[in-house]
Write an enzyme that holds these catalytic residues in place. Structure first.
Site, PDB file in Angstrom:
ATOM      1  N   SER A  72       0.792  -1.236   0.000  1.00 39.48           N
ATOM      2  CA  SER A  72       0.000   0.000   0.000  1.00 39.48           C
ATOM      3  C   SER A  72       0.820   1.279   0.000  1.00 39.48           C
ATOM      4  O   SER A  72       0.239   2.367  -0.137  1.00 39.48           O
ATOM      5  CB  SER A  72      -0.956   0.007   1.186  1.00 39.48           C
ATOM      6  OG  SER A  72      -2.005  -0.917   0.973  1.00 39.48           O
ATOM      7  N   THR A  73       2.119   1.190   0.125  1.00 43.30           N
ATOM      8  CA  THR A  73       2.936   2.383  -0.080  1.00 43.30           C
ATOM      9  C   THR A  73       2.720   2.898  -1.503  1.00 43.30           C
ATOM     10  O   THR A  73       2.971   4.073  -1.797  1.00 43.30           O
ATOM     11  CB  THR A  73       4.419   2.063   0.199  1.00 43.30           C
ATOM     12  OG1 THR A  73       4.525   1.607   1.562  1.00 43.30           O
ATOM     13  CG2 THR A  73       5.307   3.277   0.038  1.00 43.30           C
TER      14      THR A  73
END
Length: 388
Positions: A72-73
């Protein structure tokens, strides 16, 4: 573990020696396998370190150009795409999503604004029907299902982490406005012109330098079943549909797909550069990417609440901006409550602090059990701020 096994290489300015010490301690004390960290201050790279192993068998040392799936970065760079379009007057974040994506008006969503997609307040945290991972790889199928689905809660009233759906929701709006999916749009507008080593998905040409993700140790099956049984239906839909673990990200299918919520691949240097656009109030390497006003808009809090998906697992109420999480009173991204960023499942992170002119990128391949605030990342963030 011998010193050779976790040898740290790269550059660290003397003033930031505490960051090197924390990075080395991650290998010594926190079970790190392979990782990299990069820190920029005022546009200058002050830390660029890497070490350990790129594979579980410890046959490939982590190199300067090793890339890895950052989960999710990835969401921060996808938000950057939307803010670029808004900055150019091509996308109104307060307009209905259906103005750009007409099919989205189904199931009572005709007035739902674009900003709810960015802030995880759309009520579309997961699909109601089971979705095999292979179907998730099909962009058109997934966005059609999302367009047709009914929200789990009244949109705008609370946030609920859109773990996997965020990328297709925001990404389809980017596609409808620009004609390109977010991976291609980001490449055309930012990473290509600036030479940033980050892609959504992984090109075959880069496969040889990709790190292997390694699943974190987990409890026994009965313990996991007990945890899962306590989740709400929306949390199960968001976090378990489709079911996946770290090994999925090592597959050819995952790497070939476009999953803008979760399959960005890059170096720590690239993550620091992309979040550095925000940290530099829209500038990177002397080039204006976003307006300063757009950066401020990205970190406008959309309302603090106990997240309907992650719940008390984050230790209390949290607040999301427009595509990024705010550091807030929890200090997830350092002591400045207006700093912001995004963590990736298992540990990775990107951080931006415009007041300090600071950005940080941390990537790794041994997955921790945390969705956010992995102890390895927290140690690095604390070390950076200890010397500012």
């Amino acid at each position: 573990m011998s010193e050779q096994e976790h040898e740290v290489r790269g550059h660290c300015a003397p003033r930031f020696g505490a960051v090197r010490e924390a990075f080395e301690a991650n290998f010594r004390d926190r079970g790190e396998l392979g990782a990299a960290v990069c820190v920029t201050v005022g546009g200058e790279t002050v830390v660029d370190l890497w070490g350990g192993w790129a594979d579980a068998a410890r046959t490939r040392p982590w190199q300067r150009d090793t890339v890895v799936n950052v989960w999710s970065t990835t969401k921060g760079p996808v938000a950057l795409c939307a803010h670029l379009l808004a900055d150019r007057g091509l996308l109104d974040l307060d307009a209905p999503v259906a103005a750009y994506w007409p099919e989205f008006a189904a199931a009572g969503k005709e007035t739902l604004p674009v900003r709810y997609l960015l802030s995880h307040r759309a009520g579309l945290a997961g699909l109601r029907e089971p979705l095999p991972l292979e179907r998730l790889y099909d962009w058109d199928t997934t966005v059609a299902l999302l367009a047709a689905t009914e929200p789990w809660w009244e949109p705008g009233t609370a946030s609920g982490y859109h773990a996997m759906t965020y990328g297709h929701l925001v990404g389809e709006v980017v596609r409808r406005v620009s004609g390109l999916r977010p991976g291609a749009f980001l490449a055309r507008e930012v990473t290509g012109p600036l030479g940033v080593d980050f892609t959504v998905g992984l090109p075959e040409a880069a496969a040889g330098r990709a790190a292997e993700l390694v699943q974190s140790p987990v409890g026994d099956s009965s313990e996991q079943a007990g945890i899962f049984s306590r989740l709400s239906p929306v949390a199960i839909a968001a976090l378990g549909n489709p079911p996946l673990d770290a090994t999925a990200a090592n597959s050819a299918g995952w790497r070939a797909a476009e999953l803008p919520a979760a399959n960005g691949h890059g170096t720590a240097r690239a993550v620091a550069e992309l979040y550095g656009v925000f940290a530099g109030r829209g500038e990177l390497r002397g080039r204006r990417v976003l307006s300063a006003a757009a950066v401020e808009r990205a970190r406008e809090g959309q309302g603090a609440c106990l997240d309907l998906v992650l719940g008390a697992g984050l230790g209390g109420e949290t607040e999301i901006g427009l595509g990024v999480w705010l550091s807030g009173p929890r200090g997830s991204f350092g002591p400045n409550p207006r700093a912001f960023g995004h963590d990736g499942f298992g540990g990775s992170s990107g951080l931006a602090d415009p007041e300090a002119g600071l950005s940080l990128g941390y990537v790794m391949n041994r997955m921790g059990p945390h969705i956010a605030d992995d102890p390895r990342k927290t140690a690095l963030v604390n070390a950076v701020y200890s010397v500012l």
